[in-house]
Design an enzyme around this catalytic site. Structure first.
Site, PDB file in Angstrom:
ATOM      1  N   GLY A 268       0.811  -1.213   0.000  1.00  0.00           N
ATOM      2  CA  GLY A 268       0.000   0.000   0.000  1.00  0.00           C
ATOM      3  C   GLY A 268       0.846   1.265   0.000  1.00  0.00           C
ATOM      4  CB  ALA A 269       1.725   3.659   1.619  1.00  0.00           C
ATOM      5  CG  MET A 270       8.254   2.364   2.937  1.00  0.00           C
ATOM      6  SD  MET A 270       8.055   1.112   4.238  1.00  0.00           S
ATOM      7  CE  MET A 270       9.284   1.679   5.404  1.00  0.00           C
ATOM      8  CD  GLU A 271       6.895   2.554   7.912  1.00  0.00           C
ATOM      9  OE1 GLU A 271       6.155   2.184   6.977  1.00  0.00           O
ATOM     10  OE2 GLU A 271       7.362   1.761   8.764  1.00  0.00           O
ATOM     11  CG  ASN A 272      10.382   5.371   2.622  1.00  0.00           C
ATOM     12  OD1 ASN A 272      10.793   4.280   2.984  1.00  0.00           O
ATOM     13  ND2 ASN A 272       9.596   5.528   1.545  1.00  0.00           N
ATOM     14  CG  HIS A 304      -0.670   2.549   8.550  1.00  0.00           C
ATOM     15  ND1 HIS A 304      -1.033   1.613   9.492  1.00  0.00           N
ATOM     16  CD2 HIS A 304       0.544   2.160   8.093  1.00  0.00           C
ATOM     17  CE1 HIS A 304      -0.087   0.712   9.605  1.00  0.00           C
ATOM     18  NE2 HIS A 304       0.891   1.015   8.759  1.00  0.00           N
ATOM     19  CD  GLU A 305       2.303   3.821   5.255  1.00  0.00           C
ATOM     20  OE1 GLU A 305       3.384   3.760   5.868  1.00  0.00           O
ATOM     21  OE2 GLU A 305       1.618   2.809   4.996  1.00  0.00           O
ATOM     22  CG  HIS A 308       4.496   3.626  10.373  1.00  0.00           C
ATOM     23  ND1 HIS A 308       4.576   2.720  11.412  1.00  0.00           N
ATOM     24  CD2 HIS A 308       3.984   2.930   9.323  1.00  0.00           C
ATOM     25  CE1 HIS A 308       4.125   1.535  11.013  1.00  0.00           C
ATOM     26  NE2 HIS A 308       3.751   1.630   9.754  1.00  0.00           N
ATOM     27  CD  GLU A 327       3.888  -1.859  10.046  1.00  0.00           C
ATOM     28  OE1 GLU A 327       2.795  -1.262  10.027  1.00  0.00           O
ATOM     29  OE2 GLU A 327       4.908  -1.440   9.431  1.00  0.00           O
TER      30      GLU A 327
HETATM   31  C1  7MF Z   1      -2.462   0.521   6.357  1.00  0.00           C
HETATM   32  O1  7MF Z   1       3.020  -0.994   7.192  1.00  0.00           O
HETATM   33  C2  7MF Z   1      -2.241  -0.679   7.013  1.00  0.00           C
HETATM   34  C3  7MF Z   1      -1.253  -1.526   6.576  1.00  0.00           C
HETATM   35  C4  7MF Z   1       5.031  -1.977   5.220  1.00  0.00           C
HETATM   36  C5  7MF Z   1       4.250  -2.353   4.007  1.00  0.00           C
HETATM   37  C6  7MF Z   1       2.389  -0.369   4.977  1.00  0.00           C
HETATM   38  O2  7MF Z   1       3.389   1.120   6.559  1.00  0.00           O
HETATM   39  C7  7MF Z   1       3.384  -0.209   6.105  1.00  0.00           C
HETATM   40  C8  7MF Z   1       4.827  -0.555   5.675  1.00  0.00           C
HETATM   41  C9  7MF Z   1       2.403  -4.055   4.080  1.00  0.00           C
HETATM   42  C10 7MF Z   1       1.099  -4.435   4.354  1.00  0.00           C
HETATM   43  C11 7MF Z   1       0.187  -3.494   4.810  1.00  0.00           C
HETATM   44  C12 7MF Z   1       0.575  -2.168   4.988  1.00  0.00           C
HETATM   45  C13 7MF Z   1       1.901  -1.773   4.733  1.00  0.00           C
HETATM   46  C14 7MF Z   1       2.824  -2.737   4.262  1.00  0.00           C
HETATM   47  C15 7MF Z   1      -0.451  -1.210   5.482  1.00  0.00           C
HETATM   48  C16 7MF Z   1      -0.684  -0.015   4.858  1.00  0.00           C
HETATM   49  C17 7MF Z   1      -1.663   0.836   5.296  1.00  0.00           C
HETATM   50  N1  7MF Z   1       5.720  -0.308   6.811  1.00  0.00           N
HETATM   51 BR1  7MF Z   1       3.600  -5.330   3.481  1.00  0.00          BR
HETATM   52 ZN    ZN Z   2       2.738   0.156   8.708  1.00  0.00          ZN
END
Ligand code: 7MF
Ligand code: ZN
Length: 879
Positions: A268-272, A304-305, A308, A327
């Protein structure tokens, strides 16, 4: 790719690293054929470990070419170090030194979408969990935290936008026509939070003033064609920033926050840090094309991101076994945010339903693992519903045990005590315990024991003494590697309902819901001053991730459906009633009997449709029958086609018998107005569209109505609902309308990536889409095996939602899935292993289907170059 037998990593083997890295200075020369990376690492011996002599510095690294290494500017000859396919081992003679490494990588050929890769014409990165080791040699583990700088050198005509974490500190044009920019991130971080983006991107700007009055620049980067799809994400971001200040007292800590949308992304996305990267389908939306579901998903994922930044970045994980630390906590945070922004009971129903239908099967299957796993082969396989969603439920239980204020005290302590550290779930629980003076010793088992506990409840009413007792027994089925389980500490919220449907007061304060602490394998709770035989309402608001068994009669369930004061249990009573009825019909169907529907379900639905006591959002939820997946989860042996037939029969019968009511409800909620994705309007549309789905099953008039709605809708929610209803309707007329609608949809939206994903998935899940049609769609210009969204939309939706054709008797659906897994195994192992899931549950199906699925797993197992990702899932499924 695998060596003889991939290695298993164990939590019990965790050791601190031999060396720390304090500063990481990276330089990227981005080219069209290859990218050269220079890493300058300031390395320091970890003195808290015992060393007899200075150990070699062993850096992780895969899929790259090592050009040169030097230590303290002295080149190291290649006969002095060793390079394998997995690491670089350097001799060390000092406790503190600078390593300079030059490597060459090929982002253009990287289809795994891990490390540095190309998406369309842009460069982007994905480093979590272990992608950084595909960029340069490094200590690729989250407990090694360094300050980073990133210098990017590239052709400014092709890549006018060049981004990395933190603040831009230098920008110059070089003599050779190239441009050089430098970014510095003032916060130390593990390398999984590193990001780089370069491309020809447009930017939409906004700003946020923090509670302490600092101005933060917000920037959303996307291809120029999408600038009209950024508003909702930016609004969601500002709401998230405000919410984290209000609810957790957490402010954003840099002067700039950037989001980039990319089309090729595994998740979905990444929290860099300071530079979130999003799958474009999780960030881009405009009213003409996005559905209500898309709007809500974007709001949740942006939140969510963003969240983080504290729960993940400022305080991160010591090792990947602790993944749920960030998470589970962050999913809990984003769920609470969504509940505050929308309808709280509806959000709870959605989350609990999702957990029960998706995570419970995972926890009962071959890949079952605790929220904090004890071992893994490939960490990418542990980004699971257990770590995320069950992990969030575990945090929620703590929240409910210590209360809202107590939870805030605990999170304040956690963030202040561990700011800048890489910690464990144990540190989180300790902070909660110490801030609240509670004992969570037994509660910790939720982190270490896998499986879904079952709580069996029986009751007794002693009229003479006005005493009511609840006896609860908890059991947890065996899971791989864990045969015996110790009892869990289960917070069990209970209410008692009198014969008029009112909650009984349960204590001196007049509380009507009490949270019982179940701690023993068997325990009895007594309620006194109970004036009549009550009906219990158990595990209110889904107070724990458990299954509750109580022998409710169908009449009692009907009573709860209309009277339970707990929104979740009121909904759940309807689900239980429907599951009970459908399961019986499954048996009848298998026995070749004619099906008849228990009139009580009709009565129950009728009173839902005519009662005024439910809000629209709740009513829409209650009118939806349990999904085929949830019914399957409740069956001992899964007969997918019988479940489909039985559920379909119930839908049709309800549609026929309640035609008048559905029609009235549709009309009452079909109100012409400008589109707005507000909670009230979303509820109204969902109610209208569920009515339409029943009306379409009833007769040709309903089909005409859907066709009319498809053509006249002023928003994508209504249009797409109608399309999906038509695509699943049986009559010749409906098939014809569906075909016309799909053709016009494609005509209109073929250049809109998000729309085409929708177009693929509505067909993939369509009841009349057979395997041949899926093959055809794979040849369509709209499909691309290298794009995960397209793979999920077509192959993933087919395998997970198209029960009729995926589970066809000859096993061709399973063979098809295995074929695609084998192709993806080489292109994108993470995608391959996720796609596999439906056939890993083979033991749950009837013998014939189980055997056919198993055959495909065995075929995959024979493949020569199996990735660790696929190997781990397949081998565990065959055990
Ligand atoms: C909302 O967790 C809930 C879960 C890892 C990649 C995004 O921010 C993350 C990343 C995976 C599976 C679900 C999600 C994410 C990842 C996610 C995204 C939005 N750190 Br793999
Ligand atoms: Zn996450």
């Amino acid at each position: 790719m695998k060596d003889a037998q991939p290695r298993t990593i164990y939590l019990k083997d965790y050791q601190e690293p031999d060396y720390w890295i304090d500063q990481t200075d990276l330089t990227f020369h981005l080219g069209e054929d290859h990218t050269d990376v220079t890493a300058v690492l300031q390395v320091r011996l970890n003195k808290s470990k015992q060393h007899e002599h200075l150990p070699n510095l062993v850096l992780d690294g895969t899929d790259m070419q090592l050009l040169s290494v030097s230590i303290d500017n002295q080149p190291i000859d290649s006969n002095q170090y060793t390079v394998t396919t997995e690491n670089l081992s350097l001799p060390v003679s000092k406790e503190q030194f600078v390593v300079t490494i030059n490597t060459r990588i090929k982002p253009q050929e990287n289809t795994s979408l891990e490390g540095l890769y190309r998406s369309n014409d842009m460069f982007c990165t994905q480093c979590e969990a272990e992608g950084f080791r595909k960029i340069t040699y490094y200590l690729d583990r989250p407990d090694v935290m360094a300050k980073f700088s990133t210098t990017i050198i590239a052709d400014p005509k092709k890549y006018p936008v060049m981004l990395s974490n933190g603040n831009l500190v230098a920008d110059e044009h070089l003599a050779d026509g190239l441009r050089k920019v430098k970014w510095e991130d003032p916060f130390k971080k593990p390398c999984y939070l590193f990001a780089l983006v370069a491309g020809d991107l447009a930017c939409v700007d906004d700003e946020f003033i923090t509670q302490s009055g600092r101005k933060v620049a917000l920037k959303l980067f996307t291809e120029a064609a999408n600038v009209d799809k950024c508003a909702h994400a930016l609004l969601s971001l500002k709401r998230s920033m405000k919410w984290d200040e209000d609810v957790y007292g957490r402010e954003y800590d840099l002067d700039i926050f950037m989001i980039v949308a990319v089309d090729h992304f595994n998740m979905g996305a990444m929290e860099n840090k300071g530079l979130n990267i999003f799958n474009s389908s999780c960030v881009l939306a405009k009213p003409e094309t996005a559905t209500d579901g898309t709007y809500q998903r974007i709001e949740a994922i942006v939140a969510h991101e963003y969240f983080h930044n504290w729960s993940g970045n400022r305080v991160t994980c010591r090792d990947w076994f602790q993944l749920s630390l960030k998470e589970g906590f962050t999913v809990f945070r984003d769920a609470e945010f969504s509940a505050d922004m929308n309808s709280r009971p509806v959000k709870r129903i959605e989350d609990a339903n999702f957990l029960r239908t998706m995570q419970f099967p995972e926890d009962a299957g071959p890949t079952s693992h605790p929220v904090r796993p004890a071992s893994y082969i490939e960490i990418s396989n542990f980004y699971t519903l257990t770590v995320y969603e069950k992990g969030a439920e575990v945090v929620r239980m703590i929240h409910n045990i210590v209360g809202k204020e107590g939870f805030r005290k605990g999170s304040d302590l956690y963030f202040s005590r561990h700011d800048g550290q890489a910690v464990t779930t144990e540190d989180f629980v300790k902070a909660m315990e110490e801030a609240n003076n509670v004992d969570l010793t037994q509660f910790r088992r939720w982190y270490t024991q896998s499986g879904t506990p079952v709580v069996q409840v029986s009751d007794n009413y002693d009229a003479a003494n006005k005493r009511y007792t609840l006896t609860v027994k908890q059991k947890c089925p065996p899971t791989p590697g864990q045969v015996e389980k110790a009892p869990f500490h289960i917070p069990f919220a209970v209410g008692l309902i009198d014969s008029l449907g009112n909650d009984m007061p349960l204590d001196e304060q007049g509380n009507t819901t009490l949270v019982l602490d179940i701690k023993e394998a068997e325990q009895t709770f007594t309620f006194s001053n109970i004036n009549e035989q009550p009906l219990p309402s158990l595990a209110r608001d889904f107070s724990a991730p458990i299954k509750v068994e109580y022998p409710y009669t169908r009449d009692q369930l009907m009573f709860l459906m209309s009277h339970d004061n707990d929104g979740f249990n009121r909904w759940d009573a309807g689900q239980k009633l429907a599951v009970d009825i459908i399961k019986e019909l499954v048996e009848h169907q298998r026995a070749g009997m004619t099906l008849t529907l228990d009139e009580r379900l009709v009565t129950a639905y009728k009173s839902l449709l005519t009662s005024a006591s439910l809000d629209k959002a709740m009513l829409a939820k209650m009118l939806a029958l349990p999904s085929e997946d949830y019914i399957a989860e409740e069956c001992d042996v899964i007969y997918p086609l019988s479940i489909h037939v039985a559920r379909d029969f119930v839908r049709r019968t309800l549609a026929m018998k309640l035609h008048k009511q559905f029609k009235a409800c549709y009309a009452a909620n079909n109100i012409e107005k400008a589109y707005q994705p507000t909670a009230d309007d979303i509820a109204e549309r969902s109610l209208k569209n569920i009515c339409l789905s029943y009306l379409t099953l009833a007769d040709e008039q309903g089909i005409e109505l859907s066709w009319q709605q498809y053509q006249q809708a002023n928003n994508m929610t209504d249009r797409f609902s109608a399309l999906s209803i038509l695509e699943n309707a049986v009559s010749v007329k409906a098939r014809d309308y569906a075909e016309q609608a799909l053709a016009s949809f494609y005509q209109q939206w073929q250049h809109d990536v998000q729309m085409i994903e929708q177009w693929l998935s509505v067909q993939a899940g369509g009841e009349y889409t057979d395997l041949e049609k899926i093959h055809q769609l794979m040849q369509h210009e709209a499909f691309d095996m290298k794009n995960p969204n397209k793979v999920r939309a077509l192959i993933g939706v087919f395998a997970n939602r198209n029960k009729v054709h995926f589970h066809r008797d000859d096993g061709a659906g399973y063979a098809f899935l295995a074929d695609q897994v084998l192709v993806l195994n080489r292109l994108n192992p993470q995608m391959a292993s996720r796609l596999l899931t439906p056939i890993t549950r083979w033991k749950r199906y009837d013998e014939t289907r189980g055997a056919l699925m198993k055959e495909q797993l065995q075929r995959i197992m024979k493949e020569k170059d199996l990735s660790k990702d696929v190997y781990e899932i397949v081998s565990k499924s065959l055990q």
